[in-house]
Design an enzyme around this catalytic site. Structure first.
Site, PDB file in Angstrom:
ATOM      1  CB  THR A  13      -0.894   0.023   1.262  1.00 37.30           C
ATOM      2  OG1 THR A  13      -0.028  -0.154   2.407  1.00 37.30           O
ATOM      3  CG2 THR A  13      -1.920  -1.077   1.251  1.00 37.30           C
ATOM      4  NE  ARG A  41      -1.040   1.175  10.018  1.00 35.83           N
ATOM      5  CZ  ARG A  41       0.165   0.831  10.456  1.00 35.83           C
ATOM      6  NH1 ARG A  41       0.328   0.477  11.706  1.00 35.83           N
ATOM      7  NH2 ARG A  41       1.222   0.832   9.655  1.00 35.83           N
ATOM      8  CB  SER A  42      -3.447  -2.561   4.948  1.00 36.70           C
ATOM      9  OG  SER A  42      -2.891  -1.302   5.160  1.00 36.70           O
ATOM     10  CB  CYS A 130      16.224   6.531  -4.169  1.00 37.58           C
ATOM     11  SG  CYS A 130      16.159   7.486  -2.647  1.00 37.58           S
ATOM     12  CE  LYS A 221      19.829   5.264   4.827  1.00 38.93           C
ATOM     13  NZ  LYS A 221      18.454   5.760   4.676  1.00 38.93           N
ATOM     14  CG  HIS A 250      15.787  11.597  -5.342  1.00 40.70           C
ATOM     15  ND1 HIS A 250      14.647  12.134  -4.792  1.00 40.70           N
ATOM     16  CD2 HIS A 250      16.126  10.547  -4.539  1.00 40.70           C
ATOM     17  CE1 HIS A 250      14.314  11.441  -3.715  1.00 40.70           C
ATOM     18  NE2 HIS A 250      15.191  10.473  -3.544  1.00 40.70           N
ATOM     19  CG  ASN A 323      12.126   9.724  -5.783  1.00 43.90           C
ATOM     20  OD1 ASN A 323      11.638  10.465  -6.632  1.00 43.90           O
ATOM     21  ND2 ASN A 323      11.545   9.510  -4.630  1.00 43.90           N
TER      22      ASN A 323
HETATM   23  P1  A2P Z   1       0.093   0.012   5.815  1.00 44.48           P
HETATM   24  O1  A2P Z   1      -0.537   0.793   4.707  1.00 44.48           O
HETATM   25  O2  A2P Z   1      -0.753  -1.149   6.236  1.00 44.48           O
HETATM   26  O3  A2P Z   1       0.577   0.871   6.962  1.00 44.48           O
HETATM   27  P2  A2P Z   1       5.269   4.342   2.780  1.00 44.48           P
HETATM   28  O4  A2P Z   1       6.748   4.132   2.691  1.00 44.48           O
HETATM   29  O5  A2P Z   1       4.683   4.909   1.538  1.00 44.48           O
HETATM   30  O6  A2P Z   1       4.876   5.085   4.010  1.00 44.48           O
HETATM   31  O7  A2P Z   1       4.622   2.860   2.926  1.00 44.48           O
HETATM   32  C1  A2P Z   1       4.967   1.966   3.943  1.00 44.48           C
HETATM   33  C2  A2P Z   1       4.430   0.585   3.633  1.00 44.48           C
HETATM   34  O8  A2P Z   1       4.878  -0.317   4.663  1.00 44.48           O
HETATM   35  C3  A2P Z   1       2.909   0.500   3.644  1.00 44.48           C
HETATM   36  O9  A2P Z   1       2.483  -0.434   2.674  1.00 44.48           O
HETATM   37  C4  A2P Z   1       2.617   0.006   5.048  1.00 44.48           C
HETATM   38  O10 A2P Z   1       1.398  -0.689   5.186  1.00 44.48           O
HETATM   39  C5  A2P Z   1       3.747  -0.965   5.221  1.00 44.48           C
HETATM   40  N1  A2P Z   1       3.972  -1.273   6.637  1.00 44.48           N
HETATM   41  C6  A2P Z   1       4.166  -0.398   7.647  1.00 44.48           C
HETATM   42  N2  A2P Z   1       4.322  -1.061   8.828  1.00 44.48           N
HETATM   43  C7  A2P Z   1       4.230  -2.379   8.548  1.00 44.48           C
HETATM   44  C8  A2P Z   1       4.292  -3.592   9.325  1.00 44.48           C
HETATM   45  N3  A2P Z   1       4.510  -3.554  10.637  1.00 44.48           N
HETATM   46  N4  A2P Z   1       4.139  -4.772   8.680  1.00 44.48           N
HETATM   47  C9  A2P Z   1       3.952  -4.807   7.344  1.00 44.48           C
HETATM   48  N5  A2P Z   1       3.862  -3.713   6.552  1.00 44.48           N
HETATM   49  C10 A2P Z   1       4.004  -2.515   7.138  1.00 44.48           C
END
Ligand code: A2P
Length: 345
Positions: A13, A41-42, A130, A221, A250, A323
């Site tokens: 997501t 959450r998702s 990146c 990095k 970037h 990026n």
């Molecule tokens: P979620 O949408 O459920 O929070 P970005 O870098 O754009 O902020 O996206 C971070 C991504 O990492 C999202 O898909 C987010 O899902 C996911 N994510 C964040 N925390 C976790 C976790 N503990 N386990 C799995 N995926 C995670």
């Protein structure tokens, strides 16, 4: 017939996860089955892929059973916990976070530069930072022909490198400015640091938190990863990383010193035919790369090439790339494609 693979996207997501979906479709990656993993959450929500709807699953160790390739972009702590679990279950992990990048047993790969390192993997491959990726794609062909002794880079990095929430923050702050309201800052320059500053109408000379030597982690990095990818531990590299109010793309101002004599025409000739590079340099027509025009494009664009006025072996370049694509999702999928071609998957 090409092998068909079971693919998992971890962080499906997110900003990079969404681009990974697009790239898999665009590049016709041979998918037998695909799963989309994110946080609890998702889990249970729907996600679209190739005109079909899928249910997002929570990323757990068991979710990797039967997965051939796991593309991780959910943050370092998720990779630290789950990438070894995925590898243990037989998946090849391509990790977009910084967690494993400097681990001596983990290849850190930009296919145009060090594809051969893929063969040494132990289940986890790291996708570089990146800003580093776009820089080494442009520098490798110059290095092959003329050698390379020094790289001094200043970056102008887009907010999408900090994820969906940073893109949203730039939008909200711009609206707050326009409406004459107080501008609220909660994420940049680094979510985990003490203070936050506006990015709208501003530039932030800090990306990620500071290390003990005064450079930020982002700068370290670029320094360490460049040496590892190019197999040049003695290369003199320094970086100043700056966040600018650009959504994607970037830009980098890079000064290099080569080892053998080269003219500006030599540098043009090498970059003109370099894999993954587009030379965009015609000052008589004001042609040079800019982030709004590279958004959504695959290559690394190079322009404003100048020979230094005091050092004949010094050259200045302006390097721009999307990026989220070559800097993240595209490079990850290219790693998977190279592994398929080289029978490593
Ligand atoms: P979620 O949408 O459920 O929070 P970005 O870098 O754009 O902020 O996206 C971070 C991504 O990492 C999202 O898909 C987010 O899902 C996911 N994510 C964040 N925390 C976790 C976790 N503990 N386990 C799995 N995926 C995670």
């Amino acid at each position: 017939m090409t092998k068909q693979l079971t693919v998992a996207i971890v962080g499906a997501t997110g900003a990079v996860g969404s681009k990974m979906k697009e790239q898999l479709i665009k590049r016709k990656f041979p998918i037998k089955h695909i799963k989309f993993l994110a946080s609890a959450r998702s889990a249970g929500k729907e996600i679209e892929f190739d005109d079909k709807s899928y249910i997002i699953e929570e990323a757990t160790p068991e979710a990797f059973e039967g997965v051939d390739v796991a593309l991780f972009s959910a943050g370092g702590s998720v990779s630290a916990k789950l990438a070894p679990e995925a590898a243990k279950r037989g998946a090849v992990v391509i990790d977009n976070t910084s967690h494993f990048r400097m681990h001596p047993e983990v290849p850190l790969v930009v296919p145009e530069v060090n594809r051969g390192d893929l063969a040494k993997h132990n289940g986890i491959i790291a996708n570089p930072n990146c800003s580093t990726i776009q820089m080494v794609v442009a520098l490798q062909p110059i290095r092959e022909k003329f050698g390379l002794s020094k790289v001094l880079v200043s970056t102008y990095q887009a907010v999408s490198g900090s994820g969906v929430s940073a893109i949203e923050e730039l939008r909200t702050q711009s609206e707050q400015w326009d409406a004459g309201k107080d501008v609220e800052a909660n994420i940049l320059p680094a979510k985990s640091d003490k203070k936050h500053y506006p990015i709208a109408r501003n530039v932030l000379p800090q990306i990620d938190v500071f290390t003990e030597n005064g450079f930020t982690y982002e700068e370290m990095k670029m320094i360490n990863e460049t040496k590892k990818i190019m197999h040049l531990p003695e290369l003199h590299v320094a970086a100043t990383c700056v966040r600018v109010p650009v959504v994607s793309g970037h830009s980098e101002s890079v000064y290099i010193e080569v080892e053998n004599d080269a003219t500006i025409q030599d540098i043009f000739n090498v970059l003109k035919d370099a894999p993954g590079v587009v030379l965009q340099d015609d000052i008589s027509q004001q042609i040079y790369p800019m982030p709004i025009y590279v958004e959504g494009e695959d290559p690394v664009y190079v322009g404003r090439i100048r020979q230094d006025l005091d050092n004949k072996k010094g050259f200045h370049l302006w390097i721009v790339s999307d990026n989220l694509l070559k800097g993240a999702a595209l490079n990850s999928i290219q790693i998977a494609e190279a592994m398929l071609e080289d029978n490593l998957l």
